[in-house]
Design an enzyme around this catalytic site. Structure first.
Site, PDB file in Angstrom:
ATOM      1  N   ASP A  27      -3.200 -13.779   5.010  1.00 54.26           N
ATOM      2  CA  ASP A  27      -4.226 -14.600   5.632  1.00 54.26           C
ATOM      3  C   ASP A  27      -4.800 -16.057   5.287  1.00 54.26           C
ATOM      4  O   ASP A  27      -5.000 -16.796   6.122  1.00 54.26           O
ATOM      5  CB  ASP A  27      -5.428 -13.504   5.659  1.00 54.26           C
ATOM      6  CG  ASP A  27      -5.104 -12.124   6.277  1.00 54.26           C
ATOM      7  OD1 ASP A  27      -4.329 -11.917   6.672  1.00 54.26           O
ATOM      8  OD2 ASP A  27      -5.986 -11.044   5.896  1.00 54.26           O
ATOM      9  N   TYR A  36      -7.450   0.485   2.547  1.00 53.31           N
ATOM     10  CA  TYR A  36      -6.587  -0.705   2.337  1.00 53.31           C
ATOM     11  C   TYR A  36      -5.766  -0.722   0.519  1.00 53.31           C
ATOM     12  O   TYR A  36      -4.730  -0.444   0.481  1.00 53.31           O
ATOM     13  CB  TYR A  36      -7.008  -2.063   2.541  1.00 53.31           C
ATOM     14  CG  TYR A  36      -6.102  -3.041   2.342  1.00 53.31           C
ATOM     15  CD1 TYR A  36      -5.573  -3.728   3.639  1.00 53.31           C
ATOM     16  CD2 TYR A  36      -5.962  -3.829   1.338  1.00 53.31           C
ATOM     17  CE1 TYR A  36      -4.746  -4.689   3.418  1.00 53.31           C
ATOM     18  CE2 TYR A  36      -5.012  -4.778   1.282  1.00 53.31           C
ATOM     19  CZ  TYR A  36      -4.346  -5.253   2.254  1.00 53.31           C
ATOM     20  OH  TYR A  36      -3.526  -6.511   2.059  1.00 53.31           O
ATOM     21  N   HIS A  71       1.579  -5.330   6.338  1.00 52.59           N
ATOM     22  CA  HIS A  71       1.240  -4.583   5.228  1.00 52.59           C
ATOM     23  C   HIS A  71       2.480  -4.734   4.160  1.00 52.59           C
ATOM     24  O   HIS A  71       3.076  -4.048   3.305  1.00 52.59           O
ATOM     25  CB  HIS A  71       0.960  -3.073   5.424  1.00 52.59           C
ATOM     26  CG  HIS A  71      -0.439  -2.871   5.747  1.00 52.59           C
ATOM     27  ND1 HIS A  71      -1.426  -2.748   4.851  1.00 52.59           N
ATOM     28  CD2 HIS A  71      -1.198  -2.720   7.064  1.00 52.59           C
ATOM     29  CE1 HIS A  71      -2.616  -2.562   5.589  1.00 52.59           C
ATOM     30  NE2 HIS A  71      -2.240  -2.475   6.502  1.00 52.59           N
TER      31      HIS A  71
HETATM   32  C1  GLA Z   1      -5.053  -7.635   5.584  1.00 57.28           C
HETATM   33  C2  GLA Z   1      -4.908  -8.634   4.396  1.00 57.28           C
HETATM   34  C3  GLA Z   1      -3.504  -9.234   4.145  1.00 57.28           C
HETATM   35  C4  GLA Z   1      -2.278  -8.256   4.910  1.00 57.28           C
HETATM   36  C5  GLA Z   1      -2.773  -7.451   6.099  1.00 57.28           C
HETATM   37  C6  GLA Z   1      -1.743  -6.221   6.464  1.00 57.28           C
HETATM   38  O1  GLA Z   1      -5.271  -8.758   6.518  1.00 57.28           O
HETATM   39  O2  GLA Z   1      -5.815  -9.336   4.073  1.00 57.28           O
HETATM   40  O3  GLA Z   1      -3.128  -9.612   3.142  1.00 57.28           O
HETATM   41  O4  GLA Z   1      -1.994  -7.083   4.036  1.00 57.28           O
HETATM   42  O5  GLA Z   1      -4.001  -6.870   6.071  1.00 57.28           O
HETATM   43  O6  GLA Z   1      -0.496  -7.045   6.947  1.00 57.28           O
END
Ligand code: GLA
Length: 383
Positions: free
Chosen positions: A170, A220, A33
């Protein structure tokens, strides 16, 4: 897998695929995060992922099929698309839409997807589909787009088309992954380096809590907004662009500016987690796996206490890890709210670990987790 995909492709479209592409999922070793706060993260691509068998067609249609889901779509080539419902094909459709908006000429395509990543388990199945589609299109239509730019384009689709305010981690990880390497990525500048992920007698185990969540429905976006609010308050006195530009000392001397216990906790996680990533990178470079493991536990604690994105399922897994002799570190990985944890487990104890964890977890949670050891693999590619 290739043969099976070719056969299924033929059954759907009565022709052979021209290409088969693969894009992995990812785990994040540490740095959670903080990608959307301008911090550094340390993900790696894994061996599970998504396959795409594809051929151009002459009837100016995008045909989407998937072996994992029954929903399918046949859409006429047009100048723009918008998201319809929550079906899986919105992810490749978003990529197609974005490329068209950026002025690229595409033609109709028959596409068959298949994924072996557990869906909604925090291993980036959506980033995998996005980057896979973008890579396939760039190869098939000879578009001049680099892999980091594919990651940026895919993130834009996730943010604007899908409606999830994710960071770049990601998409970058699944595009740029490298076998046996962790990626140390600066999410502000996109500078990156590959770190050796040499775990000696330890294996990286992935533990799926089997608690599913949909990110767009989760908290989120709320966390994203809370970080923005904390940053705005700190900016009254600090000249910073991102929360991760603040170090722990100046946070301590300026936290009164926030004056909201929840926002303070969020900022504390972000700022301390960014610091842990630096320590973890040093530990990996020095081959100090025990230090790395301790940082994993500290990261989990911070995500649980301060960021409030863990949950009883992931906490139960990490609690068990702390009591098990052959584990030197564990934490939730990805967005949280369910999904997966990662742990460094002695290679010759993985089976015993999985068996005991399963009993412990089932007793507390009521259903079983799934434990698997994954290789650290390469990013998106043609097969
Ligand atoms: C998800 C989001 C990423 C990142 C993670 C937490 O996977 O897609 O961009 O923020 O959560 O680290």
């Amino acid at each position: 897998m290739k043969v099976e995909l070719e056969k299924n492709f033929y059954d759907f479209f009565h022709t052979k695929p021209q290409y088969i592409f693969f894009c992995p999922g990812r785990v994040n070793l540490i740095g959670e995060h903080i990608d959307y706060n301008g911090g550094k993260v340390m993900p790696c691509a894994i061996s599970l992922g998504t396959f795409l068998a594809v051929a151009k067609n002459k009837d100016k249609k995008f045909r989407f099929r998937c072996l994992n889901f029954p929903e399918r779509a046949d859409l006429q080539l047009q100048t723009s698309y918008s998201k319809t419902g929550k079906e899986w094909f919105n992810y490749p459709l978003g990529i197609i839409n974005q490329l068209i908006q950026e002025g690229h000429n595409l033609s109709g395509m028959d596409m068959l997807f298949y994924g072996n990543l557990p869906i909604g388990a925090g291993l980036s199945s959506s980033a995998s589909v996005e980057v896979l589609t973008a890579y396939a299109l760039l190869e098939m239509f000879q578009l001049n787009i680099s892999k980091p730019d594919i990651a940026l384009l895919s993130k834009k689709v996730e943010n604007k088309f899908i409606g999830m305010n994710c960071g770049i981690m990601d998409q970058f990880a699944v595009a740029m992954g490298k076998k046996d390497k962790a990626i140390l990525l600066n999410c502000d500048t996109l500078d990156y380096e590959y770190l050796p992920f040499e775990t000696g007698e330890y294996a990286l185990a992935i533990i799926n809590s089997n608690k599913q969540r949909r990110l767009t429905d989760s908290k989120y976006n709320e966390r994203f907004a809370e970080c923005g609010a904390a940053l705005k308050l700190l900016k009254k006195e600090l000249k910073v662009q991102h929360l991760c530009d603040v170090d722990l000392n100046s946070f301590e001397s300026h936290r009164h500016l926030i004056n909201d216990p929840v926002l303070e906790k969020r900022a504390l996680h972000v700022i301390s987690e960014n610091f842990r990533v630096h320590e973890a990178a040093d530990a990996l470079k020095a081959g100090e796996l025990f230090t790395f493991g301790k940082l994993m536990y500290a990261s989990h604690q911070s995500l649980k206490e301060w960021y409030d994105v863990s949950g009883i399922e992931l906490d139960t897994i990490v609690e068990f890890c702390k009591t098990y002799d052959g584990v030197i570190g564990a934490r939730m990985t990805g967005a949280g709210f369910g999904g997966c944890a990662v742990a460094l487990v002695k290679k010759d104890q993985v089976d015993d670990f999985a068996a005991r964890l399963t009993i412990y977890y089932k007793d507390k949670i009521g259903y079983e987790p799934e434990v698997f050891a994954s290789e650290i693999g390469d990013g998106v590619r043609s097969l």
